[in-house]
Design a protein around this motif. Structure first.
Motif, PDB file in Angstrom:
ATOM      1  N   LEU A  99       0.824  -1.202   0.000  1.00  0.00           N
ATOM      2  CA  LEU A  99       0.000   0.000   0.000  1.00  0.00           C
ATOM      3  C   LEU A  99       0.865   1.262   0.000  1.00  0.00           C
ATOM      4  O   LEU A  99       1.970   1.275   0.528  1.00  0.00           O
ATOM      5  N   LEU A 100       0.309   2.312  -0.592  1.00  0.00           N
ATOM      6  CA  LEU A 100       0.939   3.622  -0.564  1.00  0.00           C
ATOM      7  C   LEU A 100       0.219   4.491   0.461  1.00  0.00           C
ATOM      8  O   LEU A 100      -0.938   4.238   0.813  1.00  0.00           O
ATOM      9  N   GLU A 101       0.900   5.502   0.946  1.00  0.00           N
ATOM     10  CA  GLU A 101       0.367   6.314   2.043  1.00  0.00           C
ATOM     11  C   GLU A 101       0.204   7.769   1.641  1.00  0.00           C
ATOM     12  O   GLU A 101       0.974   8.304   0.847  1.00  0.00           O
ATOM     13  N   GLY A 102      -0.822   8.391   2.195  1.00  0.00           N
ATOM     14  CA  GLY A 102      -1.029   9.815   2.005  1.00  0.00           C
ATOM     15  C   GLY A 102      -1.863  10.349   3.152  1.00  0.00           C
ATOM     16  O   GLY A 102      -2.057   9.666   4.158  1.00  0.00           O
ATOM     17  N   LYS A 103      -2.384  11.566   3.003  1.00  0.00           N
ATOM     18  CA  LYS A 103      -3.259  12.151   4.007  1.00  0.00           C
ATOM     19  C   LYS A 103      -4.558  12.594   3.341  1.00  0.00           C
ATOM     20  O   LYS A 103      -4.542  13.182   2.260  1.00  0.00           O
ATOM     21  N   LEU A 104      -5.652  12.305   4.018  1.00  0.00           N
ATOM     22  CA  LEU A 104      -6.960  12.586   3.441  1.00  0.00           C
ATOM     23  C   LEU A 104      -7.223  14.091   3.376  1.00  0.00           C
ATOM     24  O   LEU A 104      -7.083  14.804   4.374  1.00  0.00           O
ATOM     25  N   ILE A 105      -7.619  14.540   2.206  1.00  0.00           N
ATOM     26  CA  ILE A 105      -8.105  15.910   2.055  1.00  0.00           C
ATOM     27  C   ILE A 105      -9.626  15.921   2.218  1.00  0.00           C
ATOM     28  O   ILE A 105     -10.160  16.606   3.072  1.00  0.00           O
ATOM     29  N   LYS A 106     -10.307  15.113   1.409  1.00  0.00           N
ATOM     30  CA  LYS A 106     -11.760  15.005   1.534  1.00  0.00           C
ATOM     31  C   LYS A 106     -12.266  13.831   0.700  1.00  0.00           C
ATOM     32  O   LYS A 106     -11.622  13.391  -0.251  1.00  0.00           O
ATOM     33  N   ARG A 107     -13.424  13.330   1.100  1.00  0.00           N
ATOM     34  CA  ARG A 107     -14.184  12.373   0.293  1.00  0.00           C
ATOM     35  C   ARG A 107     -15.350  13.127  -0.339  1.00  0.00           C
ATOM     36  O   ARG A 107     -15.968  13.973   0.315  1.00  0.00           O
TER      37      ARG A 107
ATOM     38  N   LYS B  59     -18.491  13.044  -3.848  1.00  0.00           N
ATOM     39  CA  LYS B  59     -19.205  12.302  -4.888  1.00  0.00           C
ATOM     40  C   LYS B  59     -19.288  10.817  -4.564  1.00  0.00           C
ATOM     41  O   LYS B  59     -19.286   9.967  -5.449  1.00  0.00           O
ATOM     42  N   ARG B  60     -19.283  10.502  -3.294  1.00  0.00           N
ATOM     43  CA  ARG B  60     -19.473   9.153  -2.759  1.00  0.00           C
ATOM     44  C   ARG B  60     -18.319   8.210  -3.059  1.00  0.00           C
ATOM     45  O   ARG B  60     -17.849   7.491  -2.180  1.00  0.00           O
ATOM     46  N   PHE B  61     -17.847   8.178  -4.300  1.00  0.00           N
ATOM     47  CA  PHE B  61     -16.859   7.181  -4.700  1.00  0.00           C
ATOM     48  C   PHE B  61     -15.453   7.743  -4.909  1.00  0.00           C
ATOM     49  O   PHE B  61     -14.577   7.030  -5.404  1.00  0.00           O
ATOM     50  N   LEU B  62     -15.234   8.988  -4.551  1.00  0.00           N
ATOM     51  CA  LEU B  62     -13.934   9.602  -4.796  1.00  0.00           C
ATOM     52  C   LEU B  62     -13.380  10.228  -3.516  1.00  0.00           C
ATOM     53  O   LEU B  62     -14.128  10.638  -2.635  1.00  0.00           O
ATOM     54  N   ALA B  63     -12.052  10.286  -3.434  1.00  0.00           N
ATOM     55  CA  ALA B  63     -11.390  10.971  -2.324  1.00  0.00           C
ATOM     56  C   ALA B  63     -10.095  11.579  -2.839  1.00  0.00           C
ATOM     57  O   ALA B  63      -9.391  10.976  -3.655  1.00  0.00           O
TER      58      ALA B  63
ATOM     59  N   ILE C 235      -8.379   9.194  -5.583  1.00  0.00           N
ATOM     60  CA  ILE C 235      -8.447   7.743  -5.499  1.00  0.00           C
ATOM     61  C   ILE C 235      -9.905   7.297  -5.414  1.00  0.00           C
ATOM     62  O   ILE C 235     -10.800   8.076  -5.065  1.00  0.00           O
ATOM     63  N   HIS C 236     -10.121   6.030  -5.737  1.00  0.00           N
ATOM     64  CA  HIS C 236     -11.469   5.449  -5.679  1.00  0.00           C
ATOM     65  C   HIS C 236     -11.814   5.083  -4.243  1.00  0.00           C
ATOM     66  O   HIS C 236     -11.005   4.492  -3.526  1.00  0.00           O
ATOM     67  N   CYS C 237     -13.032   5.425  -3.825  1.00  0.00           N
ATOM     68  CA  CYS C 237     -13.526   5.073  -2.496  1.00  0.00           C
ATOM     69  C   CYS C 237     -14.517   3.918  -2.626  1.00  0.00           C
ATOM     70  O   CYS C 237     -15.641   4.117  -3.101  1.00  0.00           O
ATOM     71  N   PRO C 238     -14.134   2.704  -2.224  1.00  0.00           N
ATOM     72  CA  PRO C 238     -14.978   1.516  -2.421  1.00  0.00           C
ATOM     73  C   PRO C 238     -15.946   1.300  -1.254  1.00  0.00           C
ATOM     74  O   PRO C 238     -16.094   0.190  -0.748  1.00  0.00           O
TER      75      PRO C 238
ATOM     76  N   PRO D 114      -6.621   4.502 -10.753  1.00  0.00           N
ATOM     77  CA  PRO D 114      -5.930   3.234 -10.481  1.00  0.00           C
ATOM     78  C   PRO D 114      -5.751   2.907  -9.011  1.00  0.00           C
ATOM     79  O   PRO D 114      -5.424   1.774  -8.665  1.00  0.00           O
ATOM     80  N   HIS D 115      -5.978   3.875  -8.126  1.00  0.00           N
ATOM     81  CA  HIS D 115      -5.752   3.659  -6.699  1.00  0.00           C
ATOM     82  C   HIS D 115      -7.076   3.444  -5.967  1.00  0.00           C
ATOM     83  O   HIS D 115      -8.077   4.106  -6.260  1.00  0.00           O
ATOM     84  N   THR D 116      -7.072   2.523  -4.984  1.00  0.00           N
ATOM     85  CA  THR D 116      -8.265   2.208  -4.192  1.00  0.00           C
ATOM     86  C   THR D 116      -7.971   2.428  -2.721  1.00  0.00           C
ATOM     87  O   THR D 116      -6.988   1.909  -2.181  1.00  0.00           O
ATOM     88  N   TRP D 117      -8.832   3.160  -2.071  1.00  0.00           N
ATOM     89  CA  TRP D 117      -8.699   3.464  -0.648  1.00  0.00           C
ATOM     90  C   TRP D 117      -8.940   2.196   0.173  1.00  0.00           C
ATOM     91  O   TRP D 117      -9.974   1.555   0.080  1.00  0.00           O
ATOM     92  N   GLU D 118      -7.965   1.837   1.004  1.00  0.00           N
ATOM     93  CA  GLU D 118      -8.049   0.620   1.804  1.00  0.00           C
ATOM     94  C   GLU D 118      -8.192   0.893   3.306  1.00  0.00           C
ATOM     95  O   GLU D 118      -9.006   0.260   3.981  1.00  0.00           O
ATOM     96  N   LEU D 119      -7.389   1.802   3.839  1.00  0.00           N
ATOM     97  CA  LEU D 119      -7.341   2.021   5.288  1.00  0.00           C
ATOM     98  C   LEU D 119      -7.385   3.503   5.630  1.00  0.00           C
ATOM     99  O   LEU D 119      -6.911   4.350   4.857  1.00  0.00           O
ATOM    100  N   MET D 120      -7.929   3.793   6.806  1.00  0.00           N
ATOM    101  CA  MET D 120      -7.963   5.147   7.353  1.00  0.00           C
ATOM    102  C   MET D 120      -7.451   5.107   8.783  1.00  0.00           C
ATOM    103  O   MET D 120      -7.764   4.164   9.527  1.00  0.00           O
ATOM    104  N   GLU D 121      -6.695   6.106   9.178  1.00  0.00           N
ATOM    105  CA  GLU D 121      -6.270   6.248  10.570  1.00  0.00           C
ATOM    106  C   GLU D 121      -7.213   7.229  11.263  1.00  0.00           C
ATOM    107  O   GLU D 121      -7.405   8.358  10.792  1.00  0.00           O
TER     108      GLU D 121
END
Length: 234
Positions: free
Chosen positions: A7-15, A17-21, A33-36, A64-71
Motif C-alpha cells: 500500500l501507498l500512504e497519504g493524508k486525506l483531504i476530503k471524500r 461524490k461518494r466514490f472519490l477521495a 483515489i477510488h472510495c470503495p 488506479p488507486h483504491t482506498w483501503e485504510l484510514m487512521e
C-alpha cells in the motif's frame, strides 16, 4: 489477506461524490483515489489523517488507486474497502477460524437466492444436502466504546434480513456475519438510533432462528485477517 503490491500512504483531504477521495502525498502533490465504500462512512472520515491505498495495473481504470485504510483521530485503523469483508470471511471459514461455520464441504460466493432478487455473499453446503446462507456485513461505525451497524438507513440491508428469515423458514441455516474492520471495536450492536426498522427486523429474525456472529479483523498496513470474536448485543 495480504496487500500486494504494498500500500501507498497519504493524508486525506476530503471524500466527495461518494466514490472519490482526494489525498495529499508526501511530496505535497494531490491525487484522486477510488472510495470503495457506499455507506455514509460516519465516524470514519478524518481529514488530515493518514490513509493507505492500493494500486491496480488495469489500464482501463480511470482511478488506479483504491482506498483501503484510514487512521482515526484516536490512532485506530479502519478498513474502508467493504469489499474486503467477504474475502476475509471466506479466508477465516476455510482456515477454521470461524468455528461456528465448519463442517461443510463446499463454499460458493455470490449465489442467487431468495424471493427479492438477492445474492448471498457465501453459501456453504454439505454432501448431505445441508445449506448455510451467510450474509456478510462490514462494521466500522464506532460511537463511544461500541460498534454499530448500519451507519445509514439501509433498505438493502433490511431486504437481506428478510431473505435470511425465509431461508430459515425453508429449513436451512442462515447467518448474519459482522466483519469488524475497526481496531477500536470489540462490541457490536444494531444501530437502532440510525435505522430503527433494521434493528427491529434483526431482533425478529434472531427470534425466528437467524444466527448472528461478529468477528474482528486484525489489521495492518500489510494485510489483515479475522482473528477474534466480538460480542454482539441485540
Amino acid at each position: 489477506m495480504n496487500y500486494s503490491p504494498a500500500l501507498l500512504e497519504g493524508k486525506l483531504i476530503k471524500r466527495y461524490k461518494r466514490f472519490l477521495a482526494d489525498v495529499r502525498l508526501a511530496d505535497d502533490s494531490v491525487i484522486t483515489i477510488h472510495c470503495p465504500n457506499t455507506g455514509s462512512m460516519k465516524n470514519c472520515l478524518f481529514e488530515g489523517h493518514r490513509v493507505w491505498f492500493s494500486t491496480s495495473d488495469n489500464p482501463k481504470r480511470k482511478y488506479p488507486h483504491t482506498w483501503e485504510l484510514m487512521e482515526s483521530d484516536q490512532g485506530h485503523l479502519i478498513g474502508i474497502n467493504t469489499g474486503n469483508a467477504n474475502a476475509l470471511a471466506q479466508e477465516a471459514i476455510e482456515s477454521g477460524v470461524i468455528t461456528e461455520l465448519q463442517g461443510y464441504d463446499e463454499l460458493k460466493r455470490e449465489v442467487k437466492y431468495g424471493a427479492e432478487n438477492s445474492r448471498i455473499d457465501i453459501l456453504l453446503s454439505s454432501q448431505e444436502g445441508l445449506k448455510c446462507y451467510i450474509e456478510v456485513k462490514s462494521c466500522t461505525l464506532l460511537e463511544g466504546n461500541t460498534g454499530y451497524f448500519p451507519d445509514a438507513v439501509t433498505s438493502r440491508g433490511q431486504k437481506h434480513i428478510r431473505e435470511l428469515v425465509t431461508m430459515v423458514q425453508q429449513g436451512h441455516r442462515a447467518v448474519l456475519l459482522f466483519v469488524v474492520q475497526h481496531s477500536g471495536i470489540s462490541t457490536v450492536k444494531p444501530a437502532a438510533h440510525i435505522d430503527a426498522k433494521y434493528a427491529d427486523l434483526l431482533k425478529d429474525a434472531i427470534e425466528q432462528g437467524v444466527e448472528v456472529l461478529a468477528y474482528k479483523v486484525a489489521m495492518s498496513t500489510t494485510g489483515g485477517r479475522i482473528e477474534t470474536v466480538c460480542k454482539f448485543i441485540v
